[in-house]
Write an enzyme that holds these catalytic residues in place. Sequence first.
Site, PDB file in Angstrom:
ATOM      1  N   ASP A 121       0.958  -4.913 -14.289  1.00 15.01           N
ATOM      2  CA  ASP A 121       0.076  -4.337 -13.274  1.00 15.01           C
ATOM      3  C   ASP A 121      -0.705  -5.472 -12.608  1.00 15.01           C
ATOM      4  OD1 ASP A 121       0.835  -1.814 -14.049  1.00 15.01           O
ATOM      5  OD2 ASP A 121      -1.122  -1.197 -14.791  1.00 15.01           O
ATOM      6  N   ARG A 168       6.626  -4.562  -7.559  1.00 15.43           N
ATOM      7  CA  ARG A 168       6.137  -3.226  -7.217  1.00 15.43           C
ATOM      8  C   ARG A 168       5.025  -3.426  -6.193  1.00 15.43           C
ATOM      9  NH1 ARG A 168       2.231  -1.371 -11.187  1.00 15.43           N
ATOM     10  NH2 ARG A 168       3.967  -1.308 -12.605  1.00 15.43           N
TER      11      ARG A 168
HETATM   12  C1  LIG Z   1       3.360   3.574  -9.480  1.00 24.78           C
HETATM   13  C2  LIG Z   1       2.031   3.016  -9.083  1.00 24.78           C
HETATM   14  C3  LIG Z   1       1.530   1.900  -9.712  1.00 24.78           C
HETATM   15  C4  LIG Z   1       0.301   1.358  -9.328  1.00 24.78           C
HETATM   16  N1  LIG Z   1      -0.125   0.197  -9.893  1.00 24.78           N
HETATM   17  C5  LIG Z   1      -1.216  -0.413  -9.387  1.00 24.78           C
HETATM   18  C6  LIG Z   1      -1.627  -1.696  -9.848  1.00 24.78           C
HETATM   19  O1  LIG Z   1      -1.020  -2.289 -10.755  1.00 24.78           O
HETATM   20  N2  LIG Z   1      -2.699  -2.275  -9.252  1.00 24.78           N
HETATM   21  C7  LIG Z   1      -3.407  -1.661  -8.236  1.00 24.78           C
HETATM   22  O2  LIG Z   1      -4.346  -2.257  -7.700  1.00 24.78           O
HETATM   23  N3  LIG Z   1      -3.065  -0.423  -7.824  1.00 24.78           N
HETATM   24  C8  LIG Z   1      -2.005   0.208  -8.368  1.00 24.78           C
HETATM   25  N4  LIG Z   1      -1.645   1.451  -7.893  1.00 24.78           N
HETATM   26  C9  LIG Z   1      -2.595   2.215  -7.037  1.00 24.78           C
HETATM   27  C10 LIG Z   1      -2.435   1.908  -5.575  1.00 24.78           C
HETATM   28  O3  LIG Z   1      -2.934   0.617  -5.302  1.00 24.78           O
HETATM   29  C11 LIG Z   1      -3.203   2.944  -4.722  1.00 24.78           C
HETATM   30  O4  LIG Z   1      -4.576   2.846  -5.010  1.00 24.78           O
HETATM   31  C12 LIG Z   1      -2.794   4.371  -4.937  1.00 24.78           C
HETATM   32  O5  LIG Z   1      -1.402   4.467  -5.067  1.00 24.78           O
HETATM   33  C13 LIG Z   1      -3.226   5.271  -3.760  1.00 24.78           C
HETATM   34  O6  LIG Z   1      -2.649   4.822  -2.567  1.00 24.78           O
HETATM   35  P1  LIG Z   1      -1.359   5.467  -1.845  1.00 24.78           P
HETATM   36  O7  LIG Z   1      -0.349   4.367  -1.691  1.00 24.78           O
HETATM   37  O8  LIG Z   1      -0.835   6.621  -2.552  1.00 24.78           O
HETATM   38  O9  LIG Z   1      -1.864   5.762  -0.377  1.00 24.78           O
HETATM   39  P2  LIG Z   1      -3.088   6.599   0.187  1.00 24.78           P
HETATM   40  O10 LIG Z   1      -3.311   6.056   1.545  1.00 24.78           O
HETATM   41  O11 LIG Z   1      -4.224   6.659  -0.778  1.00 24.78           O
HETATM   42  O12 LIG Z   1      -2.474   8.041   0.274  1.00 24.78           O
HETATM   43  C14 LIG Z   1      -1.381   8.293   1.143  1.00 24.78           C
HETATM   44  C15 LIG Z   1      -1.008   9.757   1.092  1.00 24.78           C
HETATM   45  O13 LIG Z   1      -0.504  10.053  -0.214  1.00 24.78           O
HETATM   46  C16 LIG Z   1      -0.937  11.335  -0.599  1.00 24.78           C
HETATM   47  N5  LIG Z   1      -1.791  11.215  -1.787  1.00 24.78           N
HETATM   48  C17 LIG Z   1      -2.431  10.122  -2.227  1.00 24.78           C
HETATM   49  N6  LIG Z   1      -3.108  10.395  -3.357  1.00 24.78           N
HETATM   50  C18 LIG Z   1      -2.906  11.703  -3.603  1.00 24.78           C
HETATM   51  C19 LIG Z   1      -3.345  12.609  -4.608  1.00 24.78           C
HETATM   52  N7  LIG Z   1      -4.166  12.215  -5.596  1.00 24.78           N
HETATM   53  N8  LIG Z   1      -2.917  13.882  -4.553  1.00 24.78           N
HETATM   54  C20 LIG Z   1      -2.087  14.301  -3.578  1.00 24.78           C
HETATM   55  N9  LIG Z   1      -1.644  13.494  -2.601  1.00 24.78           N
HETATM   56  C21 LIG Z   1      -2.044  12.222  -2.609  1.00 24.78           C
HETATM   57  C22 LIG Z   1      -1.696  11.912   0.566  1.00 24.78           C
HETATM   58  O14 LIG Z   1      -0.790  12.609   1.395  1.00 24.78           O
HETATM   59  C23 LIG Z   1      -2.183  10.698   1.279  1.00 24.78           C
HETATM   60  O15 LIG Z   1      -2.421  10.907   2.633  1.00 24.78           O
HETATM   61  C24 LIG Z   1      -0.443   1.996  -8.298  1.00 24.78           C
HETATM   62  C25 LIG Z   1       0.075   3.129  -7.669  1.00 24.78           C
HETATM   63  C26 LIG Z   1       1.272   3.636  -8.028  1.00 24.78           C
HETATM   64  C27 LIG Z   1       1.807   4.853  -7.319  1.00 24.78           C
END
Ligand SMILES: Cc1cc2nc3c(=O)[nH]c(=O)nc-3n(C[C@H](O)[C@H](O)[C@H](O)COP(=O)(O)OP(=O)(O)OC[C@H]3O[C@@H](n4cnc5c(N)ncnc54)[C@H](O)[C@@H]3O)c2cc1C
Length: 301
Positions: free
Chosen positions: A129, A179
């Site tokens: 991560d 990732r």
């Molecule tokens: C597999 C995975 C691993 C990760 N590992 C890390 C890491 O190691 N370090 C790190 O800093 N971050 C990590 N993250 C978190 C990442 O950085 C984001 O904070 C998180 O994924 C939210 O951003 P988003 O890309 O979904 O986009 P956003 O702009 O937050 O959301 C985009 C769209 O996705 C949908 N959505 C988002 N959240 C939700 C919800 N809770 N319920 C329903 N719909 C939703 C909505 O339609 C929204 O408009 C990880 C995320 C994932 C998926």
Amino acid sequence: MRRLLLWMAGNRWLRGRIPRLWFARRAVRRFMPGEDAAAALAAGQQFQVQGISTLFTRLGENVATAGEADAVAEHYLGLLDDIAARKLDGEVSVKLTQLGLDLDVDATLERASRLAGKSAETGRTLWLDMEGSAYVETTVTFYERLKAASPNTGLCLQAYLRRTAADIQRLLPHAPEIRLVKGAYAEPASIAYQRKTEVDSNFVALSVATLEAQRAGKRVRIGLGTHDVRLIEQIAAHAAAMGLPKTTFEVQMLYGIRMDQQRRLAAEGYLVSSQGAPTRVAAFVGTLRRAMREAAAARTA
Ligand SMILES: Cc1cc2nc3c(=O)[nH]c(=O)nc-3n(C[C@H](O)[C@H](O)[C@H](O)COP(=O)(O)OP(=O)(O)OC[C@H]3O[C@@H](n4cnc5c(N)ncnc54)[C@H](O)[C@@H]3O)c2cc1C
């Protein structure tokens, strides 16, 4: 919710109190299937039937002693055995501060190498991560060292950081497994894009850069760690225009979020994995309970 969980997991004071709060229990139920590794593994088996693989993660950051870091490593080694025994299509993703990065980098490398070695026995990747910006350079350098000895390792990079384009170019010669996520921490404008539109554009640009590297014959595995289906579709369109197959990238989402989309994308032939919110949640609750027990024991001592 992801930010909230990350913050709660890193907060020692809350760790001792949060299990008593009803809203935490509700959140945990939604984002984690149970309170132990068995529940996580069972959830992974259900995903597998739907063509979705699982990334298992134990929630938590920043251990305070080498003993705690060893215990985390042992937890993951046992989990990797269980994944293999059940023939699960699953991989593990770890936080380096949970493996002792704050205490001793070389000892952390030794622990991560053991996990990578165990993952390699069954052809799996060990993922790292990415944490807050104070750890980014250390983590990228750590990944370069780990990757040199353990090729089956992958790293999370954050699209909100201005440096990430250079980090991808830096890692490309090493056949990286990346990732890409938007980023979960609050970072200053000097190092990170602040507006959602900027982060989204950079996410697409970085993804396209890795696809172009693939088309140029470079070995790079790319996982899109986002629930943003609109972005995934844009990137899929770029891949198709380049003549790359659907399996050229993976979609990685968190457990409990947009499960309908995870199933739809898997059914359409994309490679989908659901990040180990299973173990993430399970371990999270376990950690909280242990902290409460320890606090109670300390009070009575
Ligand atoms: C597999 C995975 C691993 C990760 N590992 C890390 C890491 O190691 N370090 C790190 O800093 N971050 C990590 N993250 C978190 C990442 O950085 C984001 O904070 C998180 O994924 C939210 O951003 P988003 O890309 O979904 O986009 P956003 O702009 O937050 O959301 C985009 C769209 O996705 C949908 N959505 C988002 N959240 C939700 C919800 N809770 N319920 C329903 N719909 C939703 C909505 O339609 C929204 O408009 C990880 C995320 C994932 C998926």
